[in-house]
Design a protein around this motif. Structure first.
Motif, mmCIF file in Angstrom:
data_model
loop_
_atom_site.group_PDB
_atom_site.id
_atom_site.type_symbol
_atom_site.label_atom_id
_atom_site.label_comp_id
_atom_site.label_asym_id
_atom_site.label_seq_id
_atom_site.Cartn_x
_atom_site.Cartn_y
_atom_site.Cartn_z
ATOM 1 N N ARG A 148 0.696 -1.243 -0.105
ATOM 2 C CA ARG A 148 0.175 -0.248 0.001
ATOM 3 C C ARG A 148 0.837 1.343 0.023
ATOM 4 O O ARG A 148 2.085 0.972 0.205
ATOM 5 C CB ARG A 148 -0.904 -0.004 1.282
ATOM 6 N N GLU A 150 -1.231 5.068 3.570
ATOM 7 C CA GLU A 150 -2.073 4.021 4.157
ATOM 8 C C GLU A 150 -1.254 3.163 5.022
ATOM 9 O O GLU A 150 -1.882 2.789 6.166
ATOM 10 C CB GLU A 150 -2.268 2.916 2.930
ATOM 11 N N LYS A 172 -4.582 -3.689 0.752
ATOM 12 C CA LYS A 172 -5.817 -3.293 1.538
ATOM 13 C C LYS A 172 -6.764 -4.515 0.970
ATOM 14 O O LYS A 172 -7.587 -5.128 1.970
ATOM 15 C CB LYS A 172 -6.398 -2.068 0.792
#
Length: 102
Positions: A30, A34, A70
Motif C-alpha cells: 500500500r 495507508e 488493502k
C-alpha cells in the motif's frame, strides 16, 4: 488451477504461520500513508509502484515473501512481479485479514 488461483485469490493452502516461522518477510504494497494508518507489526512498506525497482534488494534477503495490501488486488500484482523474477512469494491478500491469520 482456476482463474482465482492465477490471480492469487484461490484456496489458501499456504500456512502463513509456517512461512513466518521459516523467516518470511511481509511486504505491504500500500501507499506510505495507508501503511502509516495501520499495518502488520514487523511488515515492510514497499508501495506497488516501487516493487519492480526493489527486486534485487528483495532477492538478497533470500527469504520467502508474503505480500499484502488493502484488498488483495495490489498484492496480487506485486506477487506476479516477484514470481516473474524468481522470488518465492505468496499473496497474503488484505493486510487486516492476513493479520488475523498470523
Amino acid at each position: 488451477m482456476g482463474i482465482l488461483d492465477i490471480l492469487g485469490f484461490g484456496s489458501k493452502s499456504e500456512n502463513f504461520k509456517e512461512l513466518i516461522a521459516k523467516g518470511a518477510v511481509i511486504i505491504d504494497v500500500r501507499t506510505t500513508g495507508e501503511f502509516q494508518s495501520g499495518h502488520i507489526k514487523g511488515s515492510k512498506n514497499m508501495p506497488l509502484d516501487q516493487i519492480s525497482s526493489k527486486v534485487s534488494e528483495i532477492k538478497k534477503w533470500n527469504k520467502p515473501i508474503i505480500v499484502c495490501c488493502k484488498s488483495g488486488m495490489r498484492s496480487s500484482q506485486a506477487s506476479s512481479i516477484l514470481k516473474s523474477n524468481g522470488i518465492e512469494v505468496v499473496n497474503g491478500g488484505g493486510w487486516e485479514s492476513l493479520g488475523s491469520k498470523l
